[in-house]
Write a protein that holds these residues in place. Structure first.
Motif, PDB file in Angstrom:
ATOM      1  N   ILE A   1       0.608  -0.965  -0.204  1.00  0.00           N
ATOM      2  CA  ILE A   1       0.259  -0.212   0.315  1.00  0.00           C
ATOM      3  C   ILE A   1       0.592   1.185   0.357  1.00  0.00           C
ATOM      4  CG2 ILE A   1      -1.916   1.169   1.319  1.00  0.00           C
ATOM      5  CD1 ILE A   1      -3.042  -0.728   1.808  1.00  0.00           C
ATOM      6  N   GLY A   2       0.614   2.076  -1.000  1.00  0.00           N
ATOM      7  CA  GLY A   2       1.426   3.380  -0.918  1.00  0.00           C
ATOM      8  C   GLY A   2       2.748   3.367  -1.964  1.00  0.00           C
ATOM      9  N   MET A   3       2.792   2.398  -2.786  1.00  0.00           N
ATOM     10  CA  MET A   3       3.640   1.964  -3.515  1.00  0.00           C
ATOM     11  C   MET A   3       3.671   2.225  -5.371  1.00  0.00           C
ATOM     12  SD  MET A   3       5.607  -1.160  -1.690  1.00  0.00           S
ATOM     13  CE  MET A   3       7.408  -1.123  -2.521  1.00  0.00           C
ATOM     14  N   ALA A   4       3.416   1.583  -5.767  1.00  0.00           N
ATOM     15  CA  ALA A   4       3.647   2.287  -7.799  1.00  0.00           C
ATOM     16  C   ALA A   4       3.432   0.555  -8.185  1.00  0.00           C
ATOM     17  CB  ALA A   4       4.530   3.043  -8.602  1.00  0.00           C
ATOM     18  N   PRO A   5       2.514   0.257  -8.518  1.00  0.00           N
ATOM     19  CA  PRO A   5       1.875  -1.257  -9.083  1.00  0.00           C
ATOM     20  C   PRO A   5       2.344  -1.262 -10.120  1.00  0.00           C
ATOM     21  CG  PRO A   5       0.186   0.389  -9.949  1.00  0.00           C
ATOM     22  CD  PRO A   5       1.698   1.195  -9.055  1.00  0.00           C
ATOM     23  N   GLU A   6       3.839  -1.323 -10.158  1.00  0.00           N
ATOM     24  CA  GLU A   6       5.315  -2.300 -10.987  1.00  0.00           C
ATOM     25  C   GLU A   6       4.736  -3.656 -10.749  1.00  0.00           C
ATOM     26  OE1 GLU A   6       9.522  -0.595 -10.051  1.00  0.00           O
ATOM     27  OE2 GLU A   6       8.369   1.234 -10.055  1.00  0.00           O
ATOM     28  N   ARG A   7       5.178  -4.296 -11.967  1.00  0.00           N
ATOM     29  CA  ARG A   7       4.217  -5.877 -12.786  1.00  0.00           C
ATOM     30  C   ARG A   7       5.537  -6.544 -11.263  1.00  0.00           C
ATOM     31  NH1 ARG A   7       0.739  -7.085 -14.638  1.00  0.00           N
ATOM     32  NH2 ARG A   7       1.520  -8.681 -12.880  1.00  0.00           N
ATOM     33  N   GLU A   8       6.883  -6.154 -11.190  1.00  0.00           N
ATOM     34  CA  GLU A   8       7.490  -6.939 -10.456  1.00  0.00           C
ATOM     35  C   GLU A   8       6.759  -6.609  -8.982  1.00  0.00           C
ATOM     36  OE1 GLU A   8       9.216  -4.512 -11.792  1.00  0.00           O
ATOM     37  OE2 GLU A   8       9.654  -5.558 -13.716  1.00  0.00           O
ATOM     38  N   LEU A   9       6.117  -5.469  -8.627  1.00  0.00           N
ATOM     39  CA  LEU A   9       5.283  -5.901  -7.682  1.00  0.00           C
ATOM     40  C   LEU A   9       3.931  -6.197  -7.667  1.00  0.00           C
ATOM     41  CD1 LEU A   9       5.188  -4.747  -4.459  1.00  0.00           C
ATOM     42  CD2 LEU A   9       4.260  -3.066  -5.247  1.00  0.00           C
ATOM     43  N   LEU A  10       3.590  -6.398  -8.298  1.00  0.00           N
ATOM     44  CA  LEU A  10       2.064  -7.244  -8.180  1.00  0.00           C
ATOM     45  C   LEU A  10       2.868  -8.566  -8.426  1.00  0.00           C
ATOM     46  CD1 LEU A  10       0.797  -4.892 -11.356  1.00  0.00           C
ATOM     47  CD2 LEU A  10       0.008  -4.746  -8.880  1.00  0.00           C
ATOM     48  N   ASP A  11       3.745  -9.282  -9.278  1.00  0.00           N
ATOM     49  CA  ASP A  11       3.636 -10.206  -9.147  1.00  0.00           C
ATOM     50  C   ASP A  11       4.492 -10.762  -7.410  1.00  0.00           C
ATOM     51  OD1 ASP A  11       3.650 -10.720 -12.420  1.00  0.00           O
ATOM     52  OD2 ASP A  11       6.093 -10.552 -12.723  1.00  0.00           O
TER      53      ASP A  11
ATOM     54  N   LEU B   1      -6.836 -11.123  -6.767  1.00  0.00           N
ATOM     55  CA  LEU B   1      -5.974 -10.366  -5.842  1.00  0.00           C
ATOM     56  C   LEU B   1      -6.731  -9.050  -6.544  1.00  0.00           C
ATOM     57  CD1 LEU B   1      -4.690  -9.072  -3.347  1.00  0.00           C
ATOM     58  CD2 LEU B   1      -2.740  -9.213  -4.466  1.00  0.00           C
ATOM     59  N   ASN B   2      -7.267  -8.083  -6.173  1.00  0.00           N
ATOM     60  CA  ASN B   2      -7.776  -6.402  -6.448  1.00  0.00           C
ATOM     61  C   ASN B   2      -6.997  -5.705  -6.189  1.00  0.00           C
ATOM     62  OD1 ASN B   2     -10.171  -7.319  -8.349  1.00  0.00           O
ATOM     63  ND2 ASN B   2     -11.049  -8.085  -6.466  1.00  0.00           N
ATOM     64  N   VAL B   3      -6.230  -5.116  -6.604  1.00  0.00           N
ATOM     65  CA  VAL B   3      -5.646  -3.871  -6.534  1.00  0.00           C
ATOM     66  C   VAL B   3      -6.376  -2.666  -7.516  1.00  0.00           C
ATOM     67  CG1 VAL B   3      -3.418  -3.131  -6.556  1.00  0.00           C
ATOM     68  CG2 VAL B   3      -3.475  -5.507  -7.064  1.00  0.00           C
ATOM     69  N   GLN B   4      -6.790  -1.047  -5.692  1.00  0.00           N
ATOM     70  CA  GLN B   4      -7.176  -0.353  -6.226  1.00  0.00           C
ATOM     71  C   GLN B   4      -6.469   1.049  -6.238  1.00  0.00           C
ATOM     72  OE1 GLN B   4     -10.314  -1.053  -4.040  1.00  0.00           O
ATOM     73  NE2 GLN B   4     -11.671  -2.670  -5.079  1.00  0.00           N
ATOM     74  N   LEU B   5      -5.811   1.541  -7.225  1.00  0.00           N
ATOM     75  CA  LEU B   5      -5.491   2.579  -7.289  1.00  0.00           C
ATOM     76  C   LEU B   5      -5.775   3.904  -6.749  1.00  0.00           C
ATOM     77  CD1 LEU B   5      -3.362   1.698  -9.964  1.00  0.00           C
ATOM     78  CD2 LEU B   5      -2.768   0.933  -8.068  1.00  0.00           C
ATOM     79  N   GLY B   6      -5.300   4.698  -6.046  1.00  0.00           N
ATOM     80  CA  GLY B   6      -5.993   5.862  -5.880  1.00  0.00           C
ATOM     81  C   GLY B   6      -5.612   7.131  -6.546  1.00  0.00           C
ATOM     82  N   THR B   7      -5.537   8.473  -6.404  1.00  0.00           N
ATOM     83  CA  THR B   7      -5.535   9.126  -7.596  1.00  0.00           C
ATOM     84  C   THR B   7      -4.180   9.385  -8.071  1.00  0.00           C
ATOM     85  OG1 THR B   7      -5.490  10.760  -6.310  1.00  0.00           O
ATOM     86  CG2 THR B   7      -7.597  10.638  -6.895  1.00  0.00           C
ATOM     87  N   ASP B   8      -3.419   9.965  -7.072  1.00  0.00           N
ATOM     88  CA  ASP B   8      -2.417   9.642  -7.025  1.00  0.00           C
ATOM     89  C   ASP B   8      -1.387   7.966  -8.383  1.00  0.00           C
ATOM     90  OD1 ASP B   8      -2.052   7.923  -5.313  1.00  0.00           O
ATOM     91  OD2 ASP B   8      -0.564   8.260  -4.264  1.00  0.00           O
ATOM     92  N   GLY B   9      -2.162   7.384  -8.550  1.00  0.00           N
ATOM     93  CA  GLY B   9      -1.899   6.152  -9.034  1.00  0.00           C
ATOM     94  C   GLY B   9      -1.173   5.121  -8.328  1.00  0.00           C
ATOM     95  N   ARG B  10      -0.827   5.165  -6.926  1.00  0.00           N
ATOM     96  CA  ARG B  10      -0.259   4.463  -6.140  1.00  0.00           C
ATOM     97  C   ARG B  10      -1.259   3.447  -5.381  1.00  0.00           C
ATOM     98  NH1 ARG B  10       4.938   4.742  -4.996  1.00  0.00           N
ATOM     99  NH2 ARG B  10       5.475   7.090  -5.824  1.00  0.00           N
ATOM    100  N   ILE B  11      -1.125   2.119  -5.119  1.00  0.00           N
ATOM    101  CA  ILE B  11      -2.046   1.256  -4.442  1.00  0.00           C
ATOM    102  C   ILE B  11      -2.735   1.885  -3.274  1.00  0.00           C
ATOM    103  CG2 ILE B  11      -1.880  -1.526  -3.415  1.00  0.00           C
ATOM    104  CD1 ILE B  11       1.036  -1.812  -5.391  1.00  0.00           C
ATOM    105  N   GLN B  12      -3.842   1.466  -3.477  1.00  0.00           N
ATOM    106  CA  GLN B  12      -4.576   2.316  -2.214  1.00  0.00           C
ATOM    107  C   GLN B  12      -5.225   1.851  -1.756  1.00  0.00           C
ATOM    108  OE1 GLN B  12      -7.795   5.036  -3.426  1.00  0.00           O
ATOM    109  NE2 GLN B  12      -7.378   5.654  -1.620  1.00  0.00           N
ATOM    110  N   GLN B  13      -5.667   0.167  -1.973  1.00  0.00           N
ATOM    111  CA  GLN B  13      -6.787  -1.279  -1.155  1.00  0.00           C
ATOM    112  C   GLN B  13      -6.802  -2.443  -1.815  1.00  0.00           C
ATOM    113  OE1 GLN B  13     -10.451   0.425  -0.924  1.00  0.00           O
ATOM    114  NE2 GLN B  13     -11.234  -1.018   0.627  1.00  0.00           N
ATOM    115  N   LEU B  14      -6.362  -3.026  -0.903  1.00  0.00           N
ATOM    116  CA  LEU B  14      -6.304  -3.985  -1.659  1.00  0.00           C
ATOM    117  C   LEU B  14      -7.615  -5.271  -1.224  1.00  0.00           C
ATOM    118  CD1 LEU B  14      -2.469  -5.162  -0.783  1.00  0.00           C
ATOM    119  CD2 LEU B  14      -3.219  -4.271  -2.793  1.00  0.00           C
ATOM    120  N   THR B  15      -8.015  -6.066  -1.932  1.00  0.00           N
ATOM    121  CA  THR B  15      -9.068  -6.967  -1.649  1.00  0.00           C
ATOM    122  C   THR B  15      -9.058  -8.762  -2.538  1.00  0.00           C
ATOM    123  OG1 THR B  15     -10.706  -6.005  -3.798  1.00  0.00           O
ATOM    124  CG2 THR B  15     -11.117  -5.229  -1.281  1.00  0.00           C
ATOM    125  N   CYS B  16      -9.609  -9.301  -1.867  1.00  0.00           N
ATOM    126  CA  CYS B  16     -10.668 -10.285  -2.984  1.00  0.00           C
ATOM    127  C   CYS B  16     -11.427 -10.553  -3.439  1.00  0.00           C
ATOM    128  CB  CYS B  16      -9.362 -12.315  -1.837  1.00  0.00           C
ATOM    129  SG  CYS B  16      -7.660 -11.453  -1.662  1.00  0.00           S
TER     130      CYS B  16
END
Length: 104
Positions: free
Chosen positions: A49-59, A88-103
């Motif tokens: 949470i708060g990080m940029a959703p880069e491919r390596e991070l998502l993996d 896994l649902n990764v929801q981004l905030g207005t800044d494009g960073r990870i804001q919320q995670l749900t399944c």
């Protein structure tokens, strides 16, 4: 006369069976997709949470949560409502960073 009643009764029974079969098929098609036991634990990826959703991070998030798939959605982005147990649902905030995670 009696033959006509039996024929009408058989026709009504056949129609009822068709209706019940259609209802049973519709009910089974609304079960969650991906319900093969692929559980997802979104809390295991809270570190992102708060990080940029880069491919390596998502993996990495997919691995630690046990998810079979990952869906990233932008702020106020429209998405389908189907429920998938192993997603896994990764929801981004207005800044494009990870804001919320749900399944689901």
């Amino acid at each position: 006369m009696r033959g006509a009643r039996i024929t009408a009764l058989l026709a009504a029974c056949a129609a009822l069976l068709l209706v019940l079969q259609a209802c049973a098929q519709k009910a089974s098609s609304t079960e969650p997709h991906g319900s093969t036991g692929n559980a997802c634990d979104a809390s295991a990826a809270r570190f992102a949470i708060g990080m940029a959703p880069e491919r390596e991070l998502l993996d990495r998030m997919q691995r630690v949560t046990g998810a079979s798939t990952v869906r990233t959605t932008g702020f106020n982005e429209m998405v389908t409502k189907e429920y998938r147990v192993g997603r896994l649902n990764v929801q981004l905030g207005t800044d494009g960073r990870i804001q919320q995670l749900t399944c689901g």
